[in-house]
Design an enzyme around this catalytic site. Structure first.
Site, short mmCIF file in Angstrom:
data_model
loop_
_atom_site.label_atom_id
_atom_site.label_comp_id
_atom_site.label_asym_id
_atom_site.label_seq_id
_atom_site.Cartn_x
_atom_site.Cartn_y
_atom_site.Cartn_z
N ILE A 209 0.84 -1.18 0.00
CA ILE A 209 0.00 0.00 0.00
C ILE A 209 0.89 1.24 0.00
CG2 ILE A 209 -0.11 0.11 2.53
CD1 ILE A 209 -3.00 1.02 2.28
N GLY A 210 0.36 2.34 -0.52
CA GLY A 210 1.09 3.59 -0.47
C GLY A 210 1.22 4.26 -1.81
N ILE A 212 3.92 5.12 -3.66
CA ILE A 212 4.85 4.58 -4.67
C ILE A 212 4.25 3.37 -5.39
CG2 ILE A 212 7.07 3.40 -4.97
CD1 ILE A 212 8.27 5.38 -2.97
N GLU A 231 1.70 -10.19 -0.52
CA GLU A 231 1.16 -10.36 0.83
C GLU A 231 -0.04 -9.44 1.06
OE1 GLU A 231 4.68 -9.66 3.09
OE2 GLU A 231 4.24 -7.56 3.44
N ILE A 306 13.91 2.22 4.95
CA ILE A 306 14.17 3.44 5.69
C ILE A 306 15.47 4.07 5.20
CG2 ILE A 306 14.74 4.36 7.98
CD1 ILE A 306 12.75 2.26 9.11
N LYS A 354 11.54 13.47 4.90
CA LYS A 354 10.76 14.72 4.89
C LYS A 354 11.57 15.88 5.45
CE LYS A 354 6.28 12.42 5.21
NZ LYS A 354 5.06 12.18 6.03
#
Length: 424
Positions: A209-210, A212, A231, A306, A354
Site C-alpha cells: 500500500i502507499g 509509490i 502479501e 528506511i 521529509k
C-alpha cells in the site's frame, strides 16, 4: 445460538497470564480488544500479540502495564510507543514463519480474537480482509472469540471457517478500517515510472500500500497479462484487473487467481473483493513461501526501506536501534523474486526524508537492522534513477547508489564512505 454473547461477556474467559492473539490490519477486532481493556483492573500480565493493526489500541496505554503487555510481530504506529515505555516488545519474525510459531507451540495461544463475516446458510464465516497467521492462531488457541460483522467482506481461500470452530460470537455492525487513495507526489510519480520500466508483460507483481505502489500501478495500463502474488494489495489494482491487465494467466502459483494474505484500502476495495472468486486469501505461510513465490516467472517484488547504504544493505525496520516497523515479508519476496526465472527484486524509496536527510547513506546508522542483505539486493530506485547492483563489486555499487542519491548529498555520501574505508 447460545454462542452469541456480548463483548463484555465473551472476554471474561481471558485470565491473568494468558496470551491473546488479535487478527491483523484492517480486520482488527477492536470491540473485543476494548472490552478486554475495560477489565484491566481484574487482570495481570496478559500478553496481547499481533501484527500491525488498524484503529485504537487502548490496551497499549503504559498506565495499564501491570495488566497488559504488547508483543508486536510488526509494529504499527498505535503501539510503537510501548517499546520505549516498557509495556511492549517486538518479536522479529518473517511473515512466512509466524504461523509456524503457533503450530510448533513456540508461542502457545490461549485466546484468539477474530473478526468475521456472518455465517452463511451452511454455517461458514469468512476472515475477510486479513488471514495472515490467524488460521494458525485459531487452530491452536484454547478459546476463539469472533466479532461477527455484516460489513466484513466475504473472501475465499484459507479464511473460511465454520461456526463450530468458534466458541463465542459477538454481533457488531461497524465499518472495516479503510485507507483512501492518496495522490502521489512528483517524486513518487518518477519512482513509479522507473519501476514500471522494469516490468515486462506476463510478470507477476508483489507490492504493498502507499503512493509509490500506486504510482507504479498507474503506469501499467498498457501492459498485458500481469499476475498478482502479494502479501497485501490496495485499490490500485482494481482498474488493472477490470481492464484485463492483471489476469493472472501466466502465474506459476495459483494460476488464474490473485493471491494475497491481507488487504487494506477503501470501501471500494472491500466491495470489490467480497464474494469475488478471483481473489484468494491464503495464510502467510503459503503466500510468503519463497519456494512458491519463485515459481512465478518474471516475479517482481517491490519493497521500500528506511535507508540503504552504499554496499546495498537495506534497513527497513528500525531508525538506528529504535524499532519502527518489522521484518514483515520483505525478505520472503526479495528472495523469491531473485530466484524466479526473469524475476526482479526492487527496493524503491525517495532519496530524502521529509526533513531533507539522505536515505542513501555511506553506512547504516549505529544499531540499525539489516532486513535485506547486500547479497540479496538487485535494484534500488529513487526519483533520480535506477541503481542495478546485481553482480556489482562494492566500489561499483557505491558508484551506482551515489548516482541515484539526492544531488545535494552525493558528494558528502561518497566522501564519508571512502574516508572511513581509507582509515581501516
Amino acid at each position: 445460538m447460545s454462542k452469541y454473547v456480548t463483548a463484555n461477556e465473551a472476554v471474561k474467559v481471558v485470565k491473568s497470564g494468558d496470551r491473546v492473539y488479535l487478527q491483523a490490519a484492517a480486520a482488527a477486532p477492536t470491540i473485543l480488544a476494548n472490552a478486554l481493556t475495560d477489565r484491566a483492573a481484574e487482570l495481570r500480565n496478559v500478553e496481547v500479540c499481533h501484527l500491525h493493526i488498524e484503529g485504537e489500541a487502548r490496551y497499549a496505554n503504559p498506565e495499564l502495564a501491570d495488566s497488559f503487555h504488547v508483543n508486536s510481530f510488526f509494529i504499527g504506529a498505535n503501539v510503537r510507543h510501548t517499546l520505549k515505555a516498557g509495556n511492549g516488545s517486538y518479536t522479529p519474525v518473517f511473515l512466512s514463519e509466524l504461523p509456524h510459531l503457533f503450530r510448533k507451540n513456540v508461542l502457545p495461544i490461549d485466546v484468539a480474537f477474530i473478526h468475521v463475516s456472518p455465517p452463511d446458510v451452511h454455517g461458514y464465516c469468512s476472515l475477510g480482509v486479513s488471514v495472515e497467521a490467524t488460521v494458525a492462531a485459531i487452530e491452536n488457541a484454547k478459546i476463539v472469540i469472533a466479532q461477527v460483522n455484516p460489513q466484513m467482506p466475504r473472501t475465499f481461500g484459507d479464511g473460511i471457517l465454520h461456526v463450530s470452530e468458534i466458541d463465542y460470537l459477538v454481533e457488531v455492525d461497524v465499518p472495516i478500517y479503510s485507507h483512501e487513495v492518496i495522490p502521489f507526489s512528483a517524486e513518487e510519480d518518477k519512482i513509479g515510472g522507473y519501476i514500471a520500466s522494469l516490468i515486462e508483460d506476463k510478470s507477476t507483481l508483489q507490492m504493498g500500500i502507499g503512493s509509490i505502489p500506486n504510482a507504479a500501478l498507474s503506469k501499467l495500463k498498457n501492459h498485458k497479462d500481469l499476475g498478482l502474488h502479494t502479501e497485501m494489495f490496495s485499490d490500485g489494482v482494481i482498474d488493472l484487473i477490470e481492464n484485463d491487465v492483471i489476469n493472472c494467466n501466466y502465474k506459476g502459483t495459483l494460476r488464474g487467481r490473485v493471491l494475497a494474505t491481507f488487504l487494506i484500502g477503501s470501501k471500494r476495495l472491500y466491495d470489490y473483493v467480497s464474494d469475488n472468486p478471483f481473489i484468494e486469501m491464503k495464510e502467510s505461510s503459503m503466500v510468503n513461501d519463497t519456494a512458491r513465490i519463485r515459481k512465478n516467472p518474471k516475479m517482481i517484488a517491490i519493497n521500500s526501506a528506511i535507508e540503504v547504504d552504499l554496499t546495498g544493505q537495506v534497513c527497513a525496520d528500525s531508525i538506528g536501534p529504535q524499532m519502527y516497523s518489522g521484518v514483515g515479508g520483505q525478505m520472503d519476496f526479495i528472495r523469491g523474486a531473485s530466484l524466479s526465472p526473469g524475476g526482479k527484486a526492487i527496493i524503491a524509496l525517495p532519496s530524502t526524508t521529509k526533513r531533507g536527510e539522505s536515505r542513501i547513506v555511506p553506512f547504516l546508522k549505529q544499531g540499525a537492522g539489516v532486513v535485506t542483505t547486500r547479497a540479496h539486493i538487485h535494484y534500488v530506485i529513487t526519483e533520480n534513477g535506477i541503481a542495478d547492483l546485481y553482480g556489482k563489486t562494492l566500489r561499483e555499487r557505491a558508484n551506482e547508489l551515489v548516482r541515484i542519491a539526492h544531488p545535494n548529498h552525493q558528494e558528502n555520501i561518497e566522501r564519508e564512505y571512502y574516508e572511513l574505508l581509507n582509515k581501516m
